[in-house]
Scaffold this motif. Structure first.
Motif, PDB file in Angstrom:
ATOM      1  N   LEU A 154      -8.766 -13.061 -39.442  1.00  0.00           N
ATOM      2  CA  LEU A 154      -9.400 -13.969 -40.400  1.00  0.00           C
ATOM      3  C   LEU A 154     -10.461 -13.239 -41.217  1.00  0.00           C
ATOM      4  CD1 LEU A 154      -9.786 -17.185 -38.221  1.00  0.00           C
ATOM      5  CD2 LEU A 154      -8.421 -16.956 -40.303  1.00  0.00           C
ATOM      6  N   ALA A 155     -11.282 -12.432 -40.546  1.00  0.00           N
ATOM      7  CA  ALA A 155     -12.316 -11.674 -41.260  1.00  0.00           C
ATOM      8  C   ALA A 155     -11.691 -10.704 -42.261  1.00  0.00           C
ATOM      9  CB  ALA A 155     -13.197 -10.931 -40.260  1.00  0.00           C
ATOM     10  N   PHE A 156     -10.627 -10.029 -41.856  1.00  0.00           N
ATOM     11  CA  PHE A 156      -9.943  -9.099 -42.752  1.00  0.00           C
ATOM     12  C   PHE A 156      -9.342  -9.838 -43.950  1.00  0.00           C
ATOM     13  CE2 PHE A 156      -6.032  -6.848 -44.035  1.00  0.00           C
ATOM     14  CZ  PHE A 156      -6.596  -5.649 -44.443  1.00  0.00           C
ATOM     15  N   ALA A 157      -8.770 -11.008 -43.709  1.00  0.00           N
ATOM     16  CA  ALA A 157      -8.190 -11.787 -44.806  1.00  0.00           C
ATOM     17  C   ALA A 157      -9.271 -12.233 -45.794  1.00  0.00           C
ATOM     18  CB  ALA A 157      -7.435 -12.995 -44.248  1.00  0.00           C
ATOM     19  N   PHE A 158     -10.447 -12.574 -45.291  1.00  0.00           N
ATOM     20  CA  PHE A 158     -11.549 -12.915 -46.196  1.00  0.00           C
ATOM     21  C   PHE A 158     -11.920 -11.734 -47.076  1.00  0.00           C
ATOM     22  CE2 PHE A 158     -12.660 -16.567 -43.365  1.00  0.00           C
ATOM     23  CZ  PHE A 158     -12.659 -17.538 -44.341  1.00  0.00           C
ATOM     24  N   VAL A 159     -11.995 -10.546 -46.497  1.00  0.00           N
ATOM     25  CA  VAL A 159     -12.335  -9.351 -47.273  1.00  0.00           C
ATOM     26  C   VAL A 159     -11.277  -9.086 -48.341  1.00  0.00           C
ATOM     27  CG1 VAL A 159     -12.648  -6.845 -47.136  1.00  0.00           C
ATOM     28  CG2 VAL A 159     -13.732  -8.331 -45.451  1.00  0.00           C
TER      29      VAL A 159
ATOM     30  N   TRP B  19     -11.801 -11.507 -51.149  1.00  0.00           N
ATOM     31  CA  TRP B  19     -12.942 -11.149 -52.007  1.00  0.00           C
ATOM     32  C   TRP B  19     -12.588  -9.999 -52.930  1.00  0.00           C
ATOM     33  CZ3 TRP B  19     -16.239 -10.762 -47.047  1.00  0.00           C
ATOM     34  CH2 TRP B  19     -16.519 -12.038 -46.572  1.00  0.00           C
ATOM     35  N   ILE B  20     -11.849  -9.033 -52.417  1.00  0.00           N
ATOM     36  CA  ILE B  20     -11.436  -7.901 -53.259  1.00  0.00           C
ATOM     37  C   ILE B  20     -10.528  -8.384 -54.383  1.00  0.00           C
ATOM     38  CG2 ILE B  20     -10.044  -5.785 -53.277  1.00  0.00           C
ATOM     39  CD1 ILE B  20     -11.159  -5.214 -50.463  1.00  0.00           C
ATOM     40  N   LEU B  21      -9.601  -9.280 -54.062  1.00  0.00           N
ATOM     41  CA  LEU B  21      -8.691  -9.788 -55.091  1.00  0.00           C
ATOM     42  C   LEU B  21      -9.426 -10.617 -56.143  1.00  0.00           C
ATOM     43  CD1 LEU B  21      -5.596 -10.817 -52.934  1.00  0.00           C
ATOM     44  CD2 LEU B  21      -5.840  -8.813 -54.404  1.00  0.00           C
ATOM     45  N   THR B  22     -10.405 -11.405 -55.720  1.00  0.00           N
ATOM     46  CA  THR B  22     -11.132 -12.220 -56.707  1.00  0.00           C
ATOM     47  C   THR B  22     -12.023 -11.366 -57.595  1.00  0.00           C
ATOM     48  OG1 THR B  22     -12.872 -12.687 -55.101  1.00  0.00           O
ATOM     49  CG2 THR B  22     -11.127 -14.336 -55.343  1.00  0.00           C
ATOM     50  N   ALA B  23     -12.348 -10.164 -57.184  1.00  0.00           N
ATOM     51  CA  ALA B  23     -13.184  -9.280 -58.004  1.00  0.00           C
ATOM     52  C   ALA B  23     -12.381  -8.583 -59.102  1.00  0.00           C
ATOM     53  CB  ALA B  23     -13.853  -8.234 -57.120  1.00  0.00           C
ATOM     54  N   GLN B  24     -11.062  -8.681 -59.063  1.00  0.00           N
ATOM     55  CA  GLN B  24     -10.219  -8.021 -60.055  1.00  0.00           C
ATOM     56  C   GLN B  24     -10.229  -8.802 -61.361  1.00  0.00           C
ATOM     57  OE1 GLN B  24      -8.950  -5.001 -59.232  1.00  0.00           O
ATOM     58  NE2 GLN B  24     -10.065  -5.375 -57.333  1.00  0.00           N
ATOM     59  N   SER B  25     -10.013  -8.097 -62.459  1.00  0.00           N
ATOM     60  CA  SER B  25     -10.069  -8.739 -63.775  1.00  0.00           C
ATOM     61  C   SER B  25      -8.744  -9.380 -64.184  1.00  0.00           C
ATOM     62  CB  SER B  25     -10.482  -7.717 -64.834  1.00  0.00           C
ATOM     63  OG  SER B  25      -9.538  -6.667 -64.886  1.00  0.00           O
ATOM     64  N   HIS B  26      -7.645  -8.947 -63.593  1.00  0.00           N
ATOM     65  CA  HIS B  26      -6.348  -9.531 -63.944  1.00  0.00           C
ATOM     66  C   HIS B  26      -6.306 -10.980 -63.469  1.00  0.00           C
ATOM     67  CE1 HIS B  26      -2.021 -10.311 -63.842  1.00  0.00           C
ATOM     68  NE2 HIS B  26      -1.915  -9.353 -64.744  1.00  0.00           N
ATOM     69  N   VAL B  27      -5.883 -11.866 -64.355  1.00  0.00           N
ATOM     70  CA  VAL B  27      -5.938 -13.297 -64.068  1.00  0.00           C
ATOM     71  C   VAL B  27      -5.079 -13.667 -62.859  1.00  0.00           C
ATOM     72  CG1 VAL B  27      -5.432 -15.591 -64.999  1.00  0.00           C
ATOM     73  CG2 VAL B  27      -6.414 -13.843 -66.476  1.00  0.00           C
ATOM     74  N   GLY B  28      -3.882 -13.111 -62.778  1.00  0.00           N
ATOM     75  CA  GLY B  28      -2.989 -13.438 -61.672  1.00  0.00           C
ATOM     76  C   GLY B  28      -3.507 -12.939 -60.338  1.00  0.00           C
ATOM     77  N   VAL B  29      -4.070 -11.744 -60.330  1.00  0.00           N
ATOM     78  CA  VAL B  29      -4.616 -11.181 -59.094  1.00  0.00           C
ATOM     79  C   VAL B  29      -5.847 -11.972 -58.661  1.00  0.00           C
ATOM     80  CG1 VAL B  29      -5.611  -9.108 -58.047  1.00  0.00           C
ATOM     81  CG2 VAL B  29      -3.704  -8.891 -59.644  1.00  0.00           C
ATOM     82  N   HIS B  30      -6.690 -12.316 -59.627  1.00  0.00           N
ATOM     83  CA  HIS B  30      -7.872 -13.128 -59.329  1.00  0.00           C
ATOM     84  C   HIS B  30      -7.453 -14.488 -58.751  1.00  0.00           C
ATOM     85  CE1 HIS B  30     -12.001 -14.539 -59.776  1.00  0.00           C
ATOM     86  NE2 HIS B  30     -11.478 -15.671 -60.230  1.00  0.00           N
ATOM     87  N   ALA B  31      -6.444 -15.104 -59.356  1.00  0.00           N
ATOM     88  CA  ALA B  31      -5.960 -16.400 -58.877  1.00  0.00           C
ATOM     89  C   ALA B  31      -5.376 -16.292 -57.471  1.00  0.00           C
ATOM     90  CB  ALA B  31      -4.915 -16.956 -59.841  1.00  0.00           C
TER      91      ALA B  31
ATOM     92  N   LEU C 119      -5.924 -17.452 -51.737  1.00  0.00           N
ATOM     93  CA  LEU C 119      -6.050 -16.977 -50.355  1.00  0.00           C
ATOM     94  C   LEU C 119      -7.322 -17.507 -49.713  1.00  0.00           C
ATOM     95  CD1 LEU C 119      -5.183 -15.182 -47.975  1.00  0.00           C
ATOM     96  CD2 LEU C 119      -6.339 -13.285 -49.125  1.00  0.00           C
ATOM     97  N   LEU C 120      -8.430 -17.432 -50.426  1.00  0.00           N
ATOM     98  CA  LEU C 120      -9.690 -17.903 -49.864  1.00  0.00           C
ATOM     99  C   LEU C 120      -9.688 -19.407 -49.623  1.00  0.00           C
ATOM    100  CD1 LEU C 120     -12.225 -15.736 -51.894  1.00  0.00           C
ATOM    101  CD2 LEU C 120     -11.555 -15.465 -49.501  1.00  0.00           C
ATOM    102  N   VAL C 121      -9.089 -20.151 -50.538  1.00  0.00           N
ATOM    103  CA  VAL C 121      -9.016 -21.610 -50.365  1.00  0.00           C
ATOM    104  C   VAL C 121      -8.178 -21.962 -49.136  1.00  0.00           C
ATOM    105  CG1 VAL C 121      -8.070 -23.722 -51.387  1.00  0.00           C
ATOM    106  CG2 VAL C 121      -9.492 -22.198 -52.760  1.00  0.00           C
TER     107      VAL C 121
END
Length: 102
Positions: free
Chosen positions: A35-40, A43-55, A60-62
């Motif tokens: 679970l902790a690894f999935a959260f990390v 967070w890494i994916l949401t920091a990306q600028s590409h809209v699809g990767v951010h989404a 995943l976090l939701v």
């Protein structure tokens, strides 16, 4: 005409498992660390600028929020296992919730 097996070869009726709570013990450390690894990763994916990767990161976090809450509920009923790993997953959940609401 359909073939019907003789009664000596039929399987016995099985009892229903509904309502049967198996006590498998405490939550394993790998569950907490996963679970902790999935959260990390989220967070890494949401920091990306590409809209699809951010989404994908937001999705995943939701999805991790109710899974983590359910794991904590089960952990309090059956035992947390490793409290350090549970604390790490709890910190990930808290950071994610703070990030979403503030």
């Amino acid at each position: 005409m359909a073939h019907v097996a003789p009664t000596s070869h039929r399987r016995p009726a099985r009892a229903s498992h509904r309502g049967h709570r198996s006590d498998d013990g405490s939550i394993q450390i790998t569950s907490w660390l996963g679970l902790a690894f999935a959260f990390v990763v989220g967070w890494i994916l949401t920091a990306q600028s590409h809209v699809g990767v951010h989404a994908a990161g937001v999705t995943l976090l939701v999805m991790l929020v109710p899974v983590t809450i359910g794991t904590f509920v089960t952990g309090f009923r059956q035992g947390l296992g490793s409290w350090k790993a549970a604390l790490l997953a709890g910190a990930g959940l808290a950071f994610t919730l703070l990030k979403f609401f503030f």
